[in-house]
Design a protein around this motif. Structure first.
Motif, mmCIF file in Angstrom:
data_model
loop_
_atom_site.group_PDB
_atom_site.id
_atom_site.type_symbol
_atom_site.label_atom_id
_atom_site.label_comp_id
_atom_site.label_asym_id
_atom_site.label_seq_id
_atom_site.Cartn_x
_atom_site.Cartn_y
_atom_site.Cartn_z
ATOM 1 N N GLU A 378 0.447 -1.182 -0.159
ATOM 2 C CA GLU A 378 -0.189 -0.180 -0.055
ATOM 3 C C GLU A 378 0.877 0.810 -0.102
ATOM 4 O O GLU A 378 1.956 1.559 0.262
ATOM 5 N N PRO A 379 0.448 2.097 -0.412
ATOM 6 C CA PRO A 379 1.254 3.650 -0.770
ATOM 7 C C PRO A 379 1.360 3.912 0.891
ATOM 8 O O PRO A 379 0.244 4.415 1.816
ATOM 9 N N PRO A 381 1.580 6.679 4.364
ATOM 10 C CA PRO A 381 0.555 7.742 4.903
ATOM 11 C C PRO A 381 0.700 9.076 3.840
ATOM 12 O O PRO A 381 0.088 9.613 3.491
ATOM 13 N N THR A 383 2.307 9.766 0.800
ATOM 14 C CA THR A 383 1.902 9.702 -0.544
ATOM 15 C C THR A 383 -0.126 9.858 -0.996
ATOM 16 O O THR A 383 -0.282 10.255 -1.660
ATOM 17 N N ARG A 384 -0.774 8.974 0.314
ATOM 18 C CA ARG A 384 -1.615 8.804 0.281
ATOM 19 C C ARG A 384 -2.347 10.006 0.437
ATOM 20 O O ARG A 384 -3.056 10.574 -0.012
ATOM 21 N N ARG A 387 -2.309 12.303 -2.605
ATOM 22 C CA ARG A 387 -3.471 12.013 -3.938
ATOM 23 C C ARG A 387 -4.704 12.067 -3.071
ATOM 24 O O ARG A 387 -5.259 13.100 -4.347
ATOM 25 N N ASP A 388 -5.079 12.427 -1.842
ATOM 26 C CA ASP A 388 -5.880 12.689 -2.109
ATOM 27 C C ASP A 388 -6.445 13.730 -1.865
ATOM 28 O O ASP A 388 -7.605 14.334 -2.532
#
Length: 398
Positions: A378-379, A381, A383-384, A387-388
């Protein structure tokens, strides 16, 4: 003042003939005329007093309809016809006013137009003085809320309670900087940010009205920190009001303008803090580019560390906008990263570089960054989060 002030305890000798349902109309001015076409002298909200000198006996109905249409088109609040010269008010004038929805008063012979004019001017002046006192008081309370530690949330909540609306300050990434109402859902904020970004690029007329998920909003720009003082200049932040503000009365419009200015001051304070982190980021990048001793670089980074806690590592993120002119690309990319990383416990260090911007992001855990993870993992934190936060925009990569 309202039209109904002319009745009851207003002035005896005035009777309402047409428009009982319109008595809450505002009166902003008063004039006396017997011109056939007084439109060049009329302002919206005017109470028109007339002795009917414009009406001829031979063309009474046509004259009445023409005169009333002129008043209605000019936005007159009402017509008051004197009975001193003609006696009873002509039926054709009553019919014309009813047909065009213009309130009509009959003024008895003993009541002079000068007396009505004086009464209206005094009432309007008194109400304006009361409104001015209220404006000064609101301004004092708003400034106290902003300066007294309540922050932008306190300012927005005060305005929301005063005029019974919900409003939010959002950034061009959809980040909610302040709320005067229930928090907006992330998906709704993203859609609002897209609408704002489109209005910003088109330099849309202010306020920009937008309907999303069955709700209607008015979007107003917050002037850029240190930039244009033009309240119509689209910036990085915007105020979203859940209502059509173009229909608001003048008092509420003034309060809204005051709110935008106070939010702009709060935006300036945020910008001051970001300037300091930009300078630190530029120093670190220059040290890296020059091949400086890692000990020197670490010492410089410790300036950004909190008093308590430990930064386990610093992670790099870049945003590039190659399709824009270099200066515009650097500024927009920097703002995007600053807004996307604005809520971190320890501020990220962001600065413009090349065709975009770079961010040094503090990480308090020892988990490896995305580049050190298996492809199936999973990416991380950071990176997430990016993205969000950047989902509201199409094009930039981070």
């Amino acid at each position: 003042m309202r039209l109904r002030a002319l009745l009851g305890d207003g002035i005896s000798g005035i009777r309402l003939l047409v428009g009982e349902e319109e008595l809450d109309r505002s009166v902003r001015a008063v004039m006396t005329t017997d011109l056939h076409d007084p439109s060049r002298y009329l302002a919206a909200g005017t109470l028109v007093l007339t002795g009917l000198g414009w009406r001829s006996a031979s063309a009474g109905a046509d004259d009445s309809d023409r005169f009333v249409r002129v008043l209605t088109k000019s936005g007159a609040a009402a017509l008051a016809a004197g009975q001193a010269e003609i006696g009873d008010i002509p039926v054709d004038l009553v019919d014309a006013c009813a047909r065009h929805h213009l309130p009509l008063f009959a003024v008895e012979e003993e009541v002079s137009f000068a007396r009505i004019t004086e009464f209206v001017i005094r009432r309007i002046s008194a109400e304006r003085a009361t409104d001015l006192t209220a404006v000064v008081d609101r301004h004092r309370r708003l400034v106290q809320a902003a300066a007294g530690g309540a922050g932008l949330d306190g300012v927005l909540s005060l305005v929301a309670a005063d005029i019974d609306i919900h409003c939010w300050v959002l950034s061009l990434t959809g980040r909610q900087a302040a709320a005067g109402g229930p928090d907006l859902a992330p998906g709704l904020r993203t859609k609002m940010a897209r609408a704002h970004f489109g209005a910003r690029e088109r330099k849309a007329r202010v306020p920009f009205r937008h309907r999303v998920d069955g709700r209607s909003f008015s979007l107003l720009p917050i002037p850029e920190a240190g930039g244009s003082a033009d309240l119509d200049a689209w910036g990085d932040w915007f105020l979203a009001v859940e209502d059509d503000v173009t229909d608001w009365p003048e008092r509420h419009q003034e309060l809204l303008g005051e709110l935008v200015r106070l939010v702009s001051v709060g935006r300036d304070r945020v910008e001051d803090g970001r300037r300091r982190t930009r300078r630190l980021s530029e120093d670190v990048l220059n040290l890296l580019a020059s091949g400086a001793d890692p000990v020197e670089i670490a010492a410089r980074l410790r300036v950004a560390e909190p008093e308590k806690g430990r930064i386990a590592r610093w992670q790099f993120a870049t945003a590039a906008l190659p399709d824009l002119p270099s200066r515009d690309a650097q500024r927009l990319a920097r703002v995007l990263l600053e807004e996307a990383l604005a809520d971190l416990p320890v501020p990220a260090l962001v600065s413009a570089t090349g065709p975009g911007a770079v961010a040094l992001i503090p990480c308090e855990d020892d988990d490896p960054p995305a580049s050190g993870r298996p492809e199936s993992a999973e990416p991380d934190p950071t990176t997430r989060l990016l993205r969000d936060r950047l989902a509201a925009l199409d094009g930039p990569t981070a």
